[in-house]
Design an enzyme around this catalytic site. Structure first.
Site, PDB file in Angstrom:
ATOM      1  N   TYR A 145       0.831  -1.175   0.018  1.00 37.52           N
ATOM      2  CA  TYR A 145       0.040   0.031   0.130  1.00 37.52           C
ATOM      3  C   TYR A 145       0.785   1.111  -0.054  1.00 37.52           C
ATOM      4  O   TYR A 145       1.954   1.421   0.780  1.00 37.52           O
ATOM      5  CB  TYR A 145      -0.728  -0.033   1.261  1.00 37.52           C
ATOM      6  CG  TYR A 145      -1.618   1.288   1.379  1.00 37.52           C
ATOM      7  CD1 TYR A 145      -2.813   1.411   0.366  1.00 37.52           C
ATOM      8  CD2 TYR A 145      -1.672   1.914   2.478  1.00 37.52           C
ATOM      9  CE1 TYR A 145      -3.728   2.469   0.787  1.00 37.52           C
ATOM     10  CE2 TYR A 145      -2.581   3.289   2.581  1.00 37.52           C
ATOM     11  CZ  TYR A 145      -3.450   3.371   1.731  1.00 37.52           C
ATOM     12  OH  TYR A 145      -4.128   4.597   1.716  1.00 37.52           O
ATOM     13  N   ASP A 240       9.505   2.931   0.140  1.00 35.54           N
ATOM     14  CA  ASP A 240       8.187   3.507   0.586  1.00 35.54           C
ATOM     15  C   ASP A 240       8.418   2.959   2.173  1.00 35.54           C
ATOM     16  O   ASP A 240       7.978   1.960   2.483  1.00 35.54           O
ATOM     17  CB  ASP A 240       6.973   3.015   0.294  1.00 35.54           C
ATOM     18  CG  ASP A 240       5.735   3.781   1.118  1.00 35.54           C
ATOM     19  OD1 ASP A 240       6.106   4.501   1.731  1.00 35.54           O
ATOM     20  OD2 ASP A 240       4.498   3.615   0.325  1.00 35.54           O
ATOM     21  N   LYS A 268       4.044   8.930   9.079  1.00 37.71           N
ATOM     22  CA  LYS A 268       3.798   8.217  10.233  1.00 37.71           C
ATOM     23  C   LYS A 268       4.919   8.933  11.454  1.00 37.71           C
ATOM     24  O   LYS A 268       4.477  10.031  11.939  1.00 37.71           O
ATOM     25  CB  LYS A 268       3.923   6.965  10.082  1.00 37.71           C
ATOM     26  CG  LYS A 268       2.691   6.515   9.139  1.00 37.71           C
ATOM     27  CD  LYS A 268       2.184   4.884   9.147  1.00 37.71           C
ATOM     28  CE  LYS A 268       1.044   4.796   8.524  1.00 37.71           C
ATOM     29  NZ  LYS A 268       1.114   4.018   7.239  1.00 37.71           N
TER      30      LYS A 268
HETATM   31  C1  LIG Z   1       0.364   4.566   5.832  1.00 37.04           C
HETATM   32  C2  LIG Z   1       1.187   4.344   4.528  1.00 37.04           C
HETATM   33  C3  LIG Z   1       1.072   5.145   3.549  1.00 37.04           C
HETATM   34  C4  LIG Z   1       0.077   6.409   3.399  1.00 37.04           C
HETATM   35  O1  LIG Z   1       0.174   7.214   4.416  1.00 37.04           O
HETATM   36  P1  LIG Z   1      -0.991   8.467   4.562  1.00 37.04           P
HETATM   37  O2  LIG Z   1      -0.334   9.468   5.728  1.00 37.04           O
HETATM   38  O3  LIG Z   1      -1.892   7.624   5.412  1.00 37.04           O
HETATM   39  O4  LIG Z   1      -1.437   8.995   3.579  1.00 37.04           O
HETATM   40  C5  LIG Z   1       1.886   5.124   2.314  1.00 37.04           C
HETATM   41  N1  LIG Z   1       2.826   4.229   2.380  1.00 37.04           N
HETATM   42  C6  LIG Z   1       2.847   3.306   3.488  1.00 37.04           C
HETATM   43  C7  LIG Z   1       3.878   2.089   3.365  1.00 37.04           C
HETATM   44  C8  LIG Z   1       2.164   3.438   4.429  1.00 37.04           C
HETATM   45  O5  LIG Z   1       2.027   2.561   5.526  1.00 37.04           O
END
Ligand SMILES: *Cc1c(COP(=O)(O)O)cnc(C)c1O
Length: 428
Positions: A145, A240, A268
């Site tokens: 994701y 990511d 995060k």
């Molecule tokens: C949470 C997450 C996102 C998206 O971040 P948001 O702040 O919710 O837009 C993208 N990539 C990874 C791996 C994530 O865990």
């Protein structure tokens, strides 16, 4: 059974005016049944709901709160920052301070740009990778994701997997067309695609540990092979690390697995509980970002002093001596406890962990990609989830989400959690 009357009433009100009653899908408990609990307060390892119940929390706002809820130093710094104004739309010294902390922790990045969410970070990084390579296609892995931007909601994990909508309506086919997906941990599949059409591929984006289908670890050598292949064909490799950053290790999965991606996305933890994302990478790539270069990307509230302050304070505390040793000791204590509880309860589970993120899958099969994660018994998980909630432990309301440890958790929290897990597993 715990009393959830006020939460139920609020959920009814919320559903009338907010889609599904929530501002992010997985919060609605749809995957596990029942109603979400409405939270009024968090402190340390615990959260408190409107009906007066308390829970030991392993969701931690879905990852950011590695210090636990309302850490006194973060709150104090935030109060003092707020008194000076919440946003100026002009550069501030705080942006340099957080950028320096981030660059020091992630030596693969020469320059970094602050944004307001992980979604913005990945979306922007991909635009930059396309601008840099002048190619259009991207490769992602099934179950990874990367936020909810068009073109990334193809075989995505998290809520998209929980609800079985790998491809969201509203994403034009022309966007998704440029997204090639292959199974995680399958280097042969990557080779095949790259050999066939490397000339059209701008980037490979990957969660180096997949936290959005639980916690799926890269097989030994997989990430190194991805690095070698992308380098050979001039394809930008984007890690990511929105979830894994500062969680798998202070320097993220790239530090732990010793891989140097071309670009990195963060979020995060670096926001310390406020909305922040960041993307960065090598100088020659980041120098094409506006206003230094032609690739446009902007944000009214990007780099605002409140978010920067929460991030700076969080990273400073993480840099204190012994922090990661303590996090590792708490996480491994929980790991041992949960594995043992499953064994004693006679329930087949697979447990995976990378630093402070983890997942218990209700399956007896090894989990190494999207398909194997799908072998998990979600009905059993739902019963386990309800049992845990009722015993005062908050875990993510889906089998396909990671759990998180914080510095605020205590040995006694973990003992209580393991006891609750044993009782809940026996009845699952
Ligand atoms: C949470 C997450 C996102 C998206 O971040 P948001 O702040 O919710 O837009 C993208 N990539 C990874 C791996 C994530 O865990």
């Amino acid at each position: 059974m715990k009393n959830h009357r006020k939460s139920e009433k609020l959920f009814k009100q919320a559903k009338a005016i907010i889609p599904g009653g929530v501002n992010s899908p997985v919060r609605a408990f749809k995957a596990v049944g029942g109603n979400p609990v409405f939270i009024v307060k968090g402190k340390g390892s615990k959260i408190y709901d409107v009906d007066g119940n308390s829970y030991i929390d392993y969701v931690l706002s879905w990852g950011p709160l590695i210090l636990g809820h309302a850490h006194p130093k973060v709150i104090k710094a935030l109060k003092s920052a707020a008194e000076k104004g919440t946003s100026f739309g002009a550069p501030t010294p705080l942006e340099i301070e957080l950028a320096n902390l981030v660059l020091k922790a992630y030596p693969s990045m020469d320059k970094v740009r602050m944004v307001n969410s992980g979604t913005e970070a990945t979306m922007s990084a991909i635009r930059v990778a396309r601008g840099f390579t002048k190619r259009d296609a991207i490769i992602k892995f099934e179950g990874c994701y990367h936020g909810h931007a068009d073109g990334l909601l193809v075989k995505a994990g998290s809520g998209a997997m929980t609800f079985g909508i790998p491809d969201s309506p509203g994403v034009p086919e022309s966007y998704a067309k440029n997204t090639i997906t292959i199974p995680f941990n399958d280097i042969d599949a990557l080779k095949t695609v790259i050999n066939r059409q490397w000339k059209s591929i701008a980037c490979v984006i990957i969660e180096p540990v997949v936290g959005n289908i639980g916690c799926v670890l890269p097989k030994p050598g997989f990430l190194a092979a991805v690095r070698a292949l992308t380098k050979k064909y001039g394809i930008v490799l984007i890690f990511d690390e929105v979830m894994t950053g500062f969680r798998v290790a202070y320097g993220g999965a790239q530090e732990h697995y010793r891989i140097k991606p071309d670009m990195t996305c963060l979020g995060k933890v670096i926001g310390g509980g406020l909305p922040v994302g960041a993307y960065g990478g090598k100088k020659e790539i980041m120098s094409i970002v506006s206003p230094e270069g032609p690739v446009y990307q902007a944000g009214t509230l990007s780099g605002n002093p409140l978010a920067m302050t929460a991030g700076i304070e969080t990273l400073k505390i993480l840099l204190e001596k012994g922090t990661y040793k303590k996090l590792e000791s708490l996480s491994s204590m929980l790991e041992r406890g949960l594995k043992d509880a499953a064994k004693r309860a006679g329930v087949a589970t697979r447990f995976y962990r990378a630093g402070t993120m983890f997942c218990t899958y209700f399956t007896n099969k090894e989990v190494y990609d999207y398909a194997t994660a799908k072998t998990a018994d979600t009905a059993k998980f739902s019963r386990f989830f309800s049992g845990m909630l009722d015993r005062g432990v908050n875990i993510a309301p889906s089998q396909f989400e990671a759990g998180f440890m914080s510095l605020a958790h205590s040995a006694s929290d973990i003992e209580k959690t393991v006891r609750a897990a044993y009782e809940s597993l026996k009845r699952a």
